[in-house]
Design a protein around this motif. Structure first.
Motif, mmCIF file in Angstrom:
data_model
loop_
_atom_site.group_PDB
_atom_site.id
_atom_site.type_symbol
_atom_site.label_atom_id
_atom_site.label_comp_id
_atom_site.label_asym_id
_atom_site.label_seq_id
_atom_site.Cartn_x
_atom_site.Cartn_y
_atom_site.Cartn_z
ATOM 1 N N ARG A 1 -2.909 82.509 80.092
ATOM 2 C CA ARG A 1 -2.831 83.500 81.162
ATOM 3 C C ARG A 1 -1.393 83.853 81.537
ATOM 4 N NH1 ARG A 1 -3.913 81.509 85.469
ATOM 5 N NH2 ARG A 1 -4.406 79.347 84.960
ATOM 6 N N LYS A 2 -0.533 82.859 81.537
ATOM 7 C CA LYS A 2 0.806 83.046 82.084
ATOM 8 C C LYS A 2 1.872 83.271 81.028
ATOM 9 C CE LYS A 2 3.676 81.098 85.766
ATOM 10 N NZ LYS A 2 3.824 79.971 86.707
ATOM 11 N N HIS A 3 1.672 82.722 79.834
ATOM 12 C CA HIS A 3 2.707 82.794 78.805
ATOM 13 C C HIS A 3 2.247 83.489 77.526
ATOM 14 C CE1 HIS A 3 5.159 80.334 81.384
ATOM 15 N NE2 HIS A 3 4.278 79.349 81.358
ATOM 16 N N LYS B 1 7.976 85.222 81.895
ATOM 17 C CA LYS B 1 7.280 86.257 82.661
ATOM 18 C C LYS B 1 6.161 86.932 81.873
ATOM 19 C CE LYS B 1 9.938 85.859 86.277
ATOM 20 N NZ LYS B 1 9.410 85.419 87.581
ATOM 21 N N ASN B 2 6.029 86.603 80.577
ATOM 22 C CA ASN B 2 5.011 87.221 79.719
ATOM 23 C C ASN B 2 5.164 88.746 79.697
ATOM 24 O OD1 ASN B 2 2.843 87.397 77.967
ATOM 25 N ND2 ASN B 2 1.289 87.329 79.576
ATOM 26 N N LEU C 1 15.239 85.813 75.649
ATOM 27 C CA LEU C 1 13.964 85.474 75.008
ATOM 28 C C LEU C 1 13.165 84.492 75.857
ATOM 29 C CD1 LEU C 1 15.008 85.156 71.249
ATOM 30 C CD2 LEU C 1 13.742 87.005 72.335
ATOM 31 N N VAL C 2 13.857 83.557 76.495
ATOM 32 C CA VAL C 2 13.171 82.617 77.390
ATOM 33 C C VAL C 2 12.580 83.366 78.581
ATOM 34 C CG1 VAL C 2 13.575 80.768 79.054
ATOM 35 C CG2 VAL C 2 14.428 80.550 76.722
ATOM 36 N N ALA D 1 5.406 77.496 74.616
ATOM 37 C CA ALA D 1 5.539 76.086 74.979
ATOM 38 C C ALA D 1 6.873 75.818 75.666
ATOM 39 C CB ALA D 1 5.391 75.211 73.734
ATOM 40 N N ILE D 2 7.940 76.446 75.186
ATOM 41 C CA ILE D 2 9.259 76.281 75.806
ATOM 42 C C ILE D 2 9.246 76.816 77.232
ATOM 43 C CG2 ILE D 2 11.647 77.102 75.720
ATOM 44 C CD1 ILE D 2 11.360 77.059 72.628
ATOM 45 N N ALA D 3 8.653 77.996 77.426
ATOM 46 C CA ALA D 3 8.581 78.581 78.768
ATOM 47 C C ALA D 3 7.811 77.673 79.718
ATOM 48 C CB ALA D 3 7.930 79.963 78.688
#
Length: 476
Positions: free
Chosen positions: A434-436, A82-83, A76-77, A457-459
């Motif tokens: 954009r990234k997550h 990587k979205n 999941l992380v 937020a975790i990523a």
């Protein structure tokens, strides 16, 4: 049965270690090595393990072995790092040596996308918040975060809906109700009231309204009103038919032929009740706008599938109105998000400043030396109470004041530097979108929105911790 970790290495992993002992340093990026160390913590794995054990009464002791809690956490992380979608996650991890090792899958079978969807639902918003708090705690233990500074801002995370128009919502209601009615008739047989599909008629009305909306003047407006009146009448007929089907199932006139069919019939009847109520709400707000001219209908429904969606105006020229939920993002040192919040109803920004300071103090065991936010967070009450709490420097501008002393205060060098640092919060929000994936939430419901924001937020925090720790040896 769910276990915390795999108990022993597979032959594949043993062969890999013997063939290339330092394969991680060769194949992995430096920041990934540090993130791997953070995710190795037993406290993080235990949070997920407890949540997975609660899926069913005896998930922890009986049944065939599932993927361990460590794999659940890391997959999941990785998805939010990587979205990726769940399908893309499965596709990317299966042939990739680095991702297999990062997710602790090794030579085992990669879980399919549907299994990972169930994992995500099993880890509810509360579990995601616990994981986030542990990651923030890890950032403090590794001295990435000291807690001297705090900046806070709000943004809108859009729900996964099409642009809401009354005609589109009525079309959605007719489509969903008709689809469910067809399933009930197929299961119960052609007894009682026969289904009459009005989907084609509704499509014609939608096309008429769309074409008329391109025109201008009184004649075009009259065409739109006539199209809406026909569409509303057809929708009312579908709603009445849905209520008739519900009554006939309740009376026993429409019955299933198998026990499994009876369960399906019960589910479909509940769907009819639910979407009939929502469609009636859309009819009410359409009538209010079209006939009464009321464009500010209370509790306006913007989606039949994401009912919690709000229309929020943030003053953006490119996108004046956004459809989603208001989200608060607060940061400390080195772009670490210490807290996030998804609000059921849009709050006033000024009401969020003092709770953000208290949350910062509770999480990091110290008050921030500097607090920075934009003008929306200003109030004289906030300024007074923040100083009473012990905040030394509060950089929240008041652009409406005519007080010369206040303007002089805001022109001080430390204040202007703090405001330049505050602008980084907008940049962090841009990176999250954009990234997550925080531009648009792909999970369903309010709980899905909270999970989506929390995992984003975790990523972000893991990447920032990894990059910061990877730079420390070079700086030394």
């Amino acid at each position: 049965m769910i276990e915390p970790r795999y108990r022993q290495q597979t032959l594949y992993e043993q062969a890999l270690v013997s063939f290339m002992p330092d394969y991680k340093k060769v194949l992995w990026e430096p920041w990934m090595l540090k993130v791997d160390e953070v995710l190795e913590a037993d406290a993080l794995v235990e949070i997920v393990h407890k949540a997975m054990q609660q899926r069913h009464r005896q998930s922890g002791t009986r049944g065939r072995k599932g993927h361990p809690a460590e794999v659940v956490l890391r997959m999941l992380v990785l998805k939010h790092l990587k979205n990726w979608s769940y399908e893309a996650l499965e596709k990317e991890v299966r042939p990739n040596l680095v991702y297999r090792e990062f997710a602790r899958i090794g030579g085992e079978t990669v879980p399919d996308a549907k299994t990972m969807v169930r994992w995500g639902k099993a880890l509810g918003p509360e579990v995601i918040r616990q994981i986030h708090e542990k990651v923030v705690e890890a950032s403090q233990q590794t001295r990435v975060v000291k807690g001297n500074k705090l900046r806070v801002d709000t943004t809108v995370v859009e729900t996964n809906i099409h642009y809401p128009t009354d005609s589109g919502l009525l079309g959605d209601g007719v489509r969903v109700l008709t689809r469910t009615l067809k399933r009930i008739e197929q299961e119960a047989g052609k007894v009682g009231t026969r289904l009459r599909s009005r989907v084609r008629s509704v499509k014609h009305r939608l096309i008429e309204i769309s074409r008329a909306a391109k025109g201008r003047g009184q004649q075009a407006q009259e065409k739109i009103e006539r199209g809406y009146q026909k569409l509303m009448e057809t929708t009312r007929q579908v709603v009445r038919q849905a209520k008739t089907f519900v009554e006939e199932v309740a009376s026993g006139l429409k019955q299933a032929t198998t026990p499994l069919g009876a369960i399906r019939l019960k589910v479909w009847v509940e769907q009819l009740k639910h979407f009939s109520q929502l469609t009636e709400r859309v009819l009410e707000q359409t009538k209010a706008r079209l006939i009464d001219g009321n464009t500010h209908f209370p509790n306006k429904l913007l989606s039949l599938f994401e009912e919690h969606t709000e229309a929020i105006r943030k003053g953006k020229a490119a996108k004046p109105t956004e459809f989603g939920k208001m989200v608060k993002i607060q940061e400390a040192d080195h772009q670490i998000i210490t807290d996030y919040a998804v609000f059921a109803k849009r709050p006033v920004d000024a009401d969020l400043l003092l709770p953000s300071i208290e949350t910062h103090a509770n999480l990091l065991d110290r008050l921030p030396h500097l607090v920075a936010a934009d003008a929306g967070f200003f109030s004289s009450d906030n300024q007074t109470k923040a100083q009473e709490k012990g905040v030394e420097k509060l950089a929240v501008p008041n652009k409406k004041t005519r007080n010369k002393a206040q303007w002089a205060h805001q022109r001080q060098r430390w204040f202007r530097r703090a405001q330049r640092w505050r602008v980084g919060c907008e940049g962090r929000i841009s990176v999250l979108k954009r990234k997550h994936g925080l531009l648009r939430c792909r999970y369903h419901g309010m709980e899905g929105m909270e999970r989506w924001v929390g995992l984003g937020a975790i990523a972000n925090n893991l990447i920032q911790i990894g990059k910061r720790l990877a730079q420390k040896p070079a700086q030394a």
